[in-house]
Design a protein around this motif. Structure first.
Motif, PDB file in Angstrom:
ATOM      1  N   LYS A 368       0.830  -1.204   0.000  1.00  0.00           N
ATOM      2  CA  LYS A 368       0.000   0.000   0.000  1.00  0.00           C
ATOM      3  C   LYS A 368       0.864   1.253   0.000  1.00  0.00           C
ATOM      4  O   LYS A 368       0.566   2.225  -0.705  1.00  0.00           O
ATOM      5  CB  LYS A 368      -0.930   0.008   1.206  1.00  0.00           C
ATOM      6  N   ARG A 371       2.126   1.602  -3.539  1.00  0.00           N
ATOM      7  CA  ARG A 371       1.062   1.930  -4.479  1.00  0.00           C
ATOM      8  C   ARG A 371       0.577   3.362  -4.287  1.00  0.00           C
ATOM      9  O   ARG A 371       0.222   4.042  -5.248  1.00  0.00           O
ATOM     10  CB  ARG A 371      -0.100   0.943  -4.327  1.00  0.00           C
ATOM     11  N   ASP A 372       0.574   3.824  -3.042  1.00  0.00           N
ATOM     12  CA  ASP A 372       0.198   5.210  -2.788  1.00  0.00           C
ATOM     13  C   ASP A 372       1.216   6.194  -3.334  1.00  0.00           C
ATOM     14  O   ASP A 372       0.959   7.399  -3.364  1.00  0.00           O
ATOM     15  CB  ASP A 372       0.023   5.446  -1.282  1.00  0.00           C
ATOM     16  N   ASN A 373       2.363   5.697  -3.747  1.00  0.00           N
ATOM     17  CA  ASN A 373       3.394   6.543  -4.348  1.00  0.00           C
ATOM     18  C   ASN A 373       3.638   6.169  -5.806  1.00  0.00           C
ATOM     19  O   ASN A 373       4.736   6.381  -6.322  1.00  0.00           O
ATOM     20  CB  ASN A 373       4.695   6.442  -3.553  1.00  0.00           C
ATOM     21  N   GLN A 524      -2.040   7.846  -7.492  1.00  0.00           N
ATOM     22  CA  GLN A 524      -2.431   7.108  -6.289  1.00  0.00           C
ATOM     23  C   GLN A 524      -3.785   6.454  -6.554  1.00  0.00           C
ATOM     24  O   GLN A 524      -4.786   7.153  -6.699  1.00  0.00           O
ATOM     25  CB  GLN A 524      -2.523   8.048  -5.083  1.00  0.00           C
ATOM     26  N   ASP A 526      -5.969   4.893  -4.749  1.00  0.00           N
ATOM     27  CA  ASP A 526      -7.064   5.100  -3.798  1.00  0.00           C
ATOM     28  C   ASP A 526      -7.781   6.426  -4.025  1.00  0.00           C
ATOM     29  O   ASP A 526      -8.922   6.595  -3.579  1.00  0.00           O
ATOM     30  CB  ASP A 526      -6.534   5.049  -2.365  1.00  0.00           C
TER      31      ASP A 526
END
Length: 1002
Positions: A368, A371-373, A524, A526
């Motif tokens: 996570k 993936r957020d980066n 990102q 999300d």
């Protein structure tokens, strides 16, 4: 023949239809039938369960009307007792009604429960297990003489393995074997525990992985997706995974890359988990593998691959991950290294246990973070050194088995020798031994066992501490490419159709400014999910909601472009029509009057359903602190699609508090107190059922008696004076203090009234006016006091007005992590309004809060300055109105009122100018959210004259402390401060301070 087949099929169809209709008719009749008999039949084991026990758990009774499914609840009840392995119900018609037959198969009793161990070569008794049997039995539910259930035994197997792993036995395995006792017919259960070794995590490390695009079996060259960053001679490991998705992946135990041979016809070394190879760099993204560093540098004897399985392949490099440091990644992990005596932090955070559940969570959290980066293709894998160190065939495994075999041989010889009588012989392994010969064999076996044990201990020591290697295949970082907004609606088939002629309610440029994912920003995933933190979909919906377009639908679509490393985003928007508020309904307020809630609303019926103002209303109501829950939702009106009701639901909390207790302060010693407070007071509501409650007013009365302080206060507050958002406060107080000095006591008694309101419609900007009328001064001045103090003795009547201007942008909670509160105070006392003294005060206080270097770290900075000065015929500012520093709320390295100008007896008499600053850095402590550790620095000066900002006589200190939030007591501070710069009258050394509250200011 074909005709006969058709006739047969038709006959079968008629039979099936007749049976179905008959069954339905019988079921319908059963549904209408009356229960005329309930029969119980018992089968299975003899657990002491009789017919009466079964009937006591059946709810149905003779005479009840039966409906299909009514018996299911009784079946569940019987099974829940744990006394049966199966319960079934059969229905048949009898005597004009229904006959129910409950058949219950009794569970067999549990006979003997045996625990034993297995060391790899032989069974060992329970008393030789590494964990006490009593503790193992404590985590089990299987008990002798109780009903036997397979599910309980299976649960106990898991419980035993989990308990062993919680103690550090990573490779434990438990096997349970139930056997029917032919004598008692009970089930005896034997739990066999292969304990393995206790392992502690010595090191957690992170390694950069690269995805292998191709493996050329002709040249044995491995081509990586991205430049590998290796140099010739670097050691690497290969690993494969079944999948790379959002769950924690499991490594494939057997290699998917199959090495066949090395050059020059030599046999290839076997490839296994944990095997290291050495690279020879061919290009920025190409290497060959070799078994030795020298061979890699010379370019000889490369590993030759002949087959490649169709699964993703990766190469583990000795390099660190590039996007995040190991320290940053370690913060995401639940898994921790073992405790070290020289590292106090590890005493609380250290663990060292290998727990698969935690490691799977680690993988999810690390994925996570990446993936957020923007690293959407990230793969995370864990290599656990015990999987190799303790594997069959490892050095440890061979040494352990050799020792166990030698131990067993020694035991066998020793037992044979004990049984052998003088003059007798014993045949062992086909050879006859007399007593003397057997004694020689025992000595030889002892030597062999001793040597084997030493080798085992050496092998055990080499692998006692484990290394966890988190391998991160980062992949490329994706950024946002084009961002498009399309406007349209659904066609007759329910498919979204773009309408180029629509003029958007919100311009595209404005919508783009609302987004986090703009062109060029790191992608990102999300942010495209509604409901996630920082969602751009929600940002667009909220933007429309602020314009009352609450039914706007937003759908985000992403299109990756791997060649460019970007992801294009398209938002499909159905704007709908604006919505207006029909009614505002308030629910859940039993004690609280509607007006208390309704006056905080920023919207009214008939106005646009502005979600921004609805959220503001929700925040205001939550800020009243009268409700534990505040929730808003809309209620559609089917006949009026452009109108909706606003439903405001609240859940009241207990607002009245009464109690008594005691405490201690380093400023004024021990004290006891009694109090009553009501945060939802109503001074005009005298009738039942809620007298003096529900008006949103605040009432507090408190009496505190101590060894050095007496305090009596009565406070009342009306937040809406004259029906306006004008806060009225009043306070009546009387206090006597003996802790100011050994030379005198202090007395204060009076009343204070105030009005305060928001300015320019901004909740964060408030202005106020207050009036104070009090009698105050010092008394009981000792004869040994200085003449200056004696001149100040006596009580004065002070009548003064004050103006305040406050700017407050802090977040909520006891300890904000952002924003500031700045307050300006202007006061004036004058004989024209009944004051004995004429003086004025100008004071500025500002506290600012910032996030620190790591998660949960908070920086608090405080600045205070003030000037007080006489005017008119007044010769001196009253003693109590002059400034002095020191104590738990100002300069913590000095005693209360120990910093300031002094008289001839070195007693602080206060000054007219004050300035001080404080800097504090606090961090969370691993023990829990209820405790924090802080370090601080205070500096300040008090000058005798007004507007004298000379810092030549400043004092300062530094210190450390704990911030505690204890239930029923609330937040408190424990500080110990060390003076740095002192004066002759205040150089007494360090000070311990205890006070309530997290922050120093306000």
């Amino acid at each position: 023949m074909q005709m006969n087949t058709l006739k047969s099929l038709a006959a079968l169809a008629v039979l099936w239809l007749g049976w179905t209709l008959g069954a339905q008719a019988w079921a319908q009749g059963a549904a209408e039938g009356e229960i005329v008999k309930i029969e119980v039949r018992l089968a299975g084991g003899t657990t002491g369960v009789d017919e009466a026990f079964v009937r006591s758990h059946i709810r149905l009774r003779v005479g009840d009307a039966y409906r299909p499914g009514l018996e299911n609840e009784d079946v569940k009840t019987l099974m829940a007792t744990g006394r049966f392995t199966n319960v079934s119900v059969f229905l048949k018609k009898a005597g004009g009604g229904l006959h129910l037959i409950f058949t219950a198969e009794r569970a067999r009793n549990t006979g003997t429960v045996i625990l034993k161990g297995f060391d790899g070569e032989r069974d060992i008794s329970a008393d030789r297990l590494k964990i006490k049997v009593s503790k193992l039995l404590g985590v089990m539910t299987t008990r002798e003489t109780e009903p036997y259930l397979d599910r309980k035994v299976a649960a106990d197997v898991r419980a035993l393995e989990d308990y062993y792993r919680s103690k550090g036995y990573y490779d434990v395995s438990v096997n349970a074997v139930p056997v029917i006792n032919t004598t008692t017919l009970d089930r005896d259960v034997t739990f066999t525990i292969t304990e393995g070794e206790r392992v502690k995590i010595e090191e957690i490390r992170f390694r950069l992985g690269r995805s292998i695009n191709t493996i050329d079996t002709a040249t044995d060259q491995l081509t990586t997706e991205l430049p590998h960053g290796l140099v010739t001679g670097d050691s690497v490991r290969l690993f494969v995974q079944e999948a790379a998705n959002d769950r924690a992946e499991e490594s494939v135990p057997m290699p998917a890359i199959m090495p066949a041979k090395v050059e020059a016809g030599a046999q290839a070394a076997p490839m296994h988990r944990g095997a290291y190879y050495f690279v020879r760099v061919i290009a920025r993204n190409q290497v060959t593998l070799h078994h030795a560093a020298g061979e890699a540098k010379a370019g000889v004897r490369r590993v030759d691959f002949v087959t490649v399985a169709n699964v993703p392949h990766y190469i583990e490099t000795p390099l660190q991950p590039e996007r995040f440091t190991g320290k940053e990644l370690a913060k995401t992990l639940e898994t921790k290294e073992r405790r070290r005596w020289w590292s106090p932090v590890s005493w609380f955070k250290g663990d060292g246990r290998i727990m698969d559940e935690k490691m799977n969570l680690d993988i999810v959290q690390m994925r996570k973070k990446y993936r957020d980066n923007g690293h959407l293709d990230v793969v995370v894998d864990i290599d656990k050194s015990p999987d190799v160190d303790y594997a069959p065939g490892s050095e440890y495994d061979k040494a352990h088995r050799a020792w166990r075999r030698a131990e067993k041989r020694l035991d066998d010889f020793s037992k044979d020798l004990d049984k052998l009588q003088p003059g007798e012989t014993q045949e062992i392994d086909g050879q006859l031994y007399n007593q003397a010969q057997l004694e020689v064999e025992v000595e030889k076996a002892e030597d062999v066992e001793s040597a084997a044990y030493k080798k085992y201990k050496a092998a055990r020591k080499a692998v006692y501490y484990a290394t966890m290697t988190y391998r991160v295949v980062e992949g490329r970082q994706y950024k946002v490419g084009e961002v498009q907004f399309r406007f349209g609606g659904l066609n007759a088939q329910g498919i979204y159709t773009v309408n180029p002629g629509i003029k958007p309610v919100i311009p595209r440029e404005t919508l783009l400014s609302e987004l986090k994912l703009r062109p060029g920003e790191i992608f990102q995933p999300d942010a495209l999910k509604s409901g996630s933190l920082g969602s751009d979909v929600d940002a667009i919906s909220n933007a429309y909601g602020r314009k009352a377009y609450n039914k706007t639908e937003v759908n985000a679509r992403s299109q990756p472009d791997p060649d460019k490393g970007v992801i294009d985003i398209t938002y499909d928007i159905i704007e709908g029509k604006p919505v207006f508020i029909e009614l505002i309904k308030i629910e859940g307020n039993v004690e609280t009057k509607d007006i208390v809630v309704r006056r905080e609303l920023a919207v009214s019926p008939g106005e646009p359903f502005d979600m921004g103002r609805v959220k503001l209303s929700e925040e205001r109501i939550r800020g009243l602190r009268l409700f534990s829950e505040v929730r808003t939702e809309s209620e559609p009106l089917p006949d009026f699609p452009d109108r909706e009701n606003l439903i405001l639901s609240v859940k009241e909390r207990k607002t009245a508090r009464a109690g008594f207790g005691g405490g201690f302060s380093t400023d004024y010693g021990a004290f006891g107190h009694v109090f009553y407070s009501e945060e939802n007071f109503d001074i005009l509501r005298w009738r039942q059922p809620h007298p003096l409650q529900g008006g949103g007013q605040k009432f507090r009365i408190r009496a505190a008696l101590g060894s050095r302080r007496d305090d009596y206060t009565l406070d009342f507050e009306e937040p809406w004076m004259f029906g306006r958002k004008l806060r009225f406060t009043s306070s009546i107080y009387a206090s006597e203090y003996e802790y100011y000095s050994d030379y005198y006591d202090v007395s204060r008694a009076g009343i204070k009234l105030g009005l305060e309101r928001t300015l320019f419609g901004r909740d964060y900007l408030r202005g106020g006016i207050n009036y104070t009328f009090e009698s105050t001064g010092i008394y009981d001045v000792t004869s040994s006091a200085s003449s200056e103090l004696k001149d100040d003795a006596g009580r004065d009547t002070i009548s003064k007005f004050g103006l305040t201007l406050a700017y407050d942008t802090r977040g909520g909670g006891y300890l904000p992590d952002k924003g500031q509160r700045t307050e300006l105070l202007v006061e004036g006392a004058n004989s024209g309004i009944g004051s004995d003294k004429d003086f004025y005060r100008l004071q500025l206080t500002s506290a600012q809060y910032f996030k620190g270097m790591n998660e949960g770290h908070i920086i608090e900075t405080i600045f205070r300055t003030g000037v007080v000065e006489r005017y008119g015929d007044t010769k001196e500012v009253p003693f109590i109105e002059r400034y002095a520093l020191g104590g738990s709320s100002t300069m913590r390295g000095f005693d209360f009122r120990e910093v300031g100008p002094v008289d001839s007896k070195n007693e602080v008499i206060g000054g007219k100018t004050m300035a001080m600053a404080s800097f504090e850095y606090s961090v969370p402590v691993p023990l829990g959210e209820w405790i924090r550790f802080g370090t601080f620095y205070d500096i300040g000066v008090v000058s005798r004259s007004a507007y004298d900002y000379s810092f030549s006589d400043y004092n300062d200190n530094w210190g450390i402390g704990l911030r505690l939030d204890i239930p029923m007591l609330g937040p408190m501070r424990l500080d110990y401060a060390f003076p740095i710069s002192t004066s002759s009258h205040n150089d007494g050394g360090g000070q311990f301070n205890f006070t309530f509250g997290y922050t120093q200011a306000f």
